[in-house]
Enzyme design. Sequence first.
Site, mmCIF file in Angstrom:
data_model
loop_
_atom_site.group_PDB
_atom_site.id
_atom_site.type_symbol
_atom_site.label_atom_id
_atom_site.label_comp_id
_atom_site.label_asym_id
_atom_site.label_seq_id
_atom_site.Cartn_x
_atom_site.Cartn_y
_atom_site.Cartn_z
ATOM 1 N N LYS A 13 1.601 -6.632 -7.997
ATOM 2 C CA LYS A 13 2.566 -7.217 -7.045
ATOM 3 C C LYS A 13 1.938 -7.356 -5.673
ATOM 4 O O LYS A 13 0.963 -6.664 -5.338
ATOM 5 C CB LYS A 13 3.853 -6.385 -6.947
ATOM 6 C CG LYS A 13 3.692 -4.942 -6.461
ATOM 7 C CD LYS A 13 3.671 -4.742 -4.957
ATOM 8 C CE LYS A 13 3.603 -3.274 -4.583
ATOM 9 N NZ LYS A 13 2.944 -2.976 -3.314
ATOM 10 N N PRO A 97 -7.216 -3.269 -8.911
ATOM 11 C CA PRO A 97 -7.887 -2.167 -8.207
ATOM 12 C C PRO A 97 -6.964 -0.958 -8.073
ATOM 13 O O PRO A 97 -5.770 -1.105 -7.802
ATOM 14 C CB PRO A 97 -8.199 -2.748 -6.829
ATOM 15 C CG PRO A 97 -8.022 -4.207 -6.929
ATOM 16 C CD PRO A 97 -7.174 -4.503 -8.124
ATOM 17 N N VAL A 98 -7.532 0.236 -8.281
ATOM 18 C CA VAL A 98 -6.773 1.484 -8.169
ATOM 19 C C VAL A 98 -6.607 1.812 -6.686
ATOM 20 O O VAL A 98 -7.542 1.618 -5.897
ATOM 21 C CB VAL A 98 -7.526 2.611 -8.911
ATOM 22 C CG1 VAL A 98 -6.813 3.943 -8.747
ATOM 23 C CG2 VAL A 98 -7.675 2.256 -10.385
ATOM 24 N N GLY A 101 -2.805 -0.954 -3.178
ATOM 25 C CA GLY A 101 -1.582 -1.501 -2.579
ATOM 26 C C GLY A 101 -0.963 -2.604 -3.414
ATOM 27 O O GLY A 101 -0.099 -3.352 -2.952
ATOM 28 N N GLY A 103 0.343 -2.000 -6.617
ATOM 29 C CA GLY A 103 1.324 -1.460 -7.561
ATOM 30 C C GLY A 103 0.825 -1.315 -8.989
ATOM 31 O O GLY A 103 1.635 -1.210 -9.906
ATOM 32 N N GLY A 105 -0.567 1.090 -10.879
ATOM 33 C CA GLY A 105 -0.120 2.259 -11.654
ATOM 34 C C GLY A 105 1.366 2.180 -11.982
ATOM 35 O O GLY A 105 1.785 2.505 -13.097
ATOM 36 N N SER A 106 2.155 1.701 -11.020
ATOM 37 C CA SER A 106 3.613 1.564 -11.242
ATOM 38 C C SER A 106 3.892 0.501 -12.294
ATOM 39 O O SER A 106 4.795 0.653 -13.129
ATOM 40 C CB SER A 106 4.312 1.164 -9.942
ATOM 41 O OG SER A 106 4.045 2.101 -8.939
ATOM 42 N N ASP A 139 7.920 2.336 -6.724
ATOM 43 C CA ASP A 139 7.715 0.926 -7.082
ATOM 44 C C ASP A 139 8.036 0.628 -8.554
ATOM 45 O O ASP A 139 8.071 -0.545 -8.936
ATOM 46 C CB ASP A 139 6.243 0.519 -6.867
ATOM 47 C CG ASP A 139 5.875 0.426 -5.394
ATOM 48 O OD1 ASP A 139 6.779 0.482 -4.553
ATOM 49 O OD2 ASP A 139 4.673 0.297 -5.112
HETATM 50 O O1 C5P Z 1 7.072 7.051 -4.566
HETATM 51 P P1 C5P Z 1 5.587 7.111 -4.555
HETATM 52 O O2 C5P Z 1 5.050 8.274 -5.338
HETATM 53 O O3 C5P Z 1 4.940 5.827 -4.935
HETATM 54 O O4 C5P Z 1 5.167 7.339 -3.042
HETATM 55 C C1 C5P Z 1 3.927 7.892 -2.658
HETATM 56 C C2 C5P Z 1 4.075 8.562 -1.296
HETATM 57 O O5 C5P Z 1 4.259 7.574 -0.283
HETATM 58 C C3 C5P Z 1 5.258 9.494 -1.174
HETATM 59 O O6 C5P Z 1 4.918 10.785 -1.573
HETATM 60 C C4 C5P Z 1 5.581 9.437 0.308
HETATM 61 O O7 C5P Z 1 4.731 10.292 1.025
HETATM 62 C C5 C5P Z 1 5.225 8.021 0.686
HETATM 63 N N1 C5P Z 1 6.383 7.096 0.677
HETATM 64 C C6 C5P Z 1 7.275 7.115 1.747
HETATM 65 N N2 C5P Z 1 8.356 6.274 1.734
HETATM 66 C C7 C5P Z 1 8.524 5.393 0.708
HETATM 67 C C8 C5P Z 1 7.618 5.352 -0.375
HETATM 68 C C9 C5P Z 1 6.554 6.212 -0.350
HETATM 69 O O8 C5P Z 1 7.131 7.914 2.679
HETATM 70 N N3 C5P Z 1 9.558 4.573 0.731
#
Ligand code: C5P
Length: 298
Positions: A13, A97-98, A101, A103, A105-106, A139
């Site tokens: 994405k 790419p890992v 940005g 998405g 893994g999601s 995500d």
């Molecule tokens: O939800 P996810 O594991 O992808 O998010 C990774 C990290 O990014 C979270 O642990 C948090 O520190 C930060 N994050 C955030 N606000 C969001 C999404 C992610 O602070 N809306």
Amino acid sequence: MPLSSSALPAYAKLNLTLAVLGKRPDGYHDLASIFQTISLHDTLRIEPSHDGTLTCAVNVSALQSPDNLVLQAADVLRREIGDSTLGARIDLRKSIPVQGGLGGGSSDAAVVLLALNQLWGASFSAPRLETIGARLGSDVPFFVGGGTARISGRGQVVQPLPDIEPLWFVLAKPPVAISTADIFRRLAPRDYSSAHATEVVERALLRHEPLPMDHLANSLEDVVLAAYPEVQATRDALRASGAPLVRMSGSGPTLYVPFRSRADAAQVWRRAQARELNVWLCRAISRDEYRASILGSL
Ligand code: C5P
């Protein structure tokens, strides 16, 4: 049970907009964003079983671990079904790419939910899969449906939007990996923004108007550009390759350049390649194409 799925695409994405509105009591941040699936994708093959074991082979050694989101997705779905005899052998070929940005893994995790929901005969609804996905990462719910969507909350609230016009994107990945958590930690209240740009883009899409390119924006971009000179250098090289507009996806570092014409996109892609940037040429994937290419391959 069928022997195995055929090749399933897990699309990346882009964030056409990403506004960080402020910090929430739970430590996450409230977002207003427009997400768009694109043709760059990983590929999964999934073989369901009844032996209670979950395995995942990945072509990237750093992801070969039990906390891989793909295995977590299978495990969470199995718990939800409540049958510990369910198993699966998953093969994951990474192309996205890992920590880019995009998405990746999601998306892999959501495709596992969509696929095993059918292969294990659970038949959970899409909203139920989104709720399960939200436990895996902010995500993941978006990738249950893909296409173009308005995202709010911490990222888990998904409102599908009409398909965007056929757009092309040049992507460039600067030579750094960035942790999303690290970027959110660096964020100061002065980096927060209003949802205005996201609302302008959303309104245009709802009226089936062309994408207002001048409203593409990302609250995390300045923080990443200031912290990582490699991202600034890649942006400069894209501009020097003829990119009219460069934006960052998610928490970076991947940068993208949107185009209405494939020929214009290809020209910038070729010039950026000549500068030895790590670049891709891809197109927007609509919600219908997204669902059909995953569910139609099961
Ligand atoms: O939800 P996810 O594991 O992808 O998010 C990774 C990290 O990014 C979270 O642990 C948090 O520190 C930060 N994050 C955030 N606000 C969001 C999404 C992610 O602070 N809306």
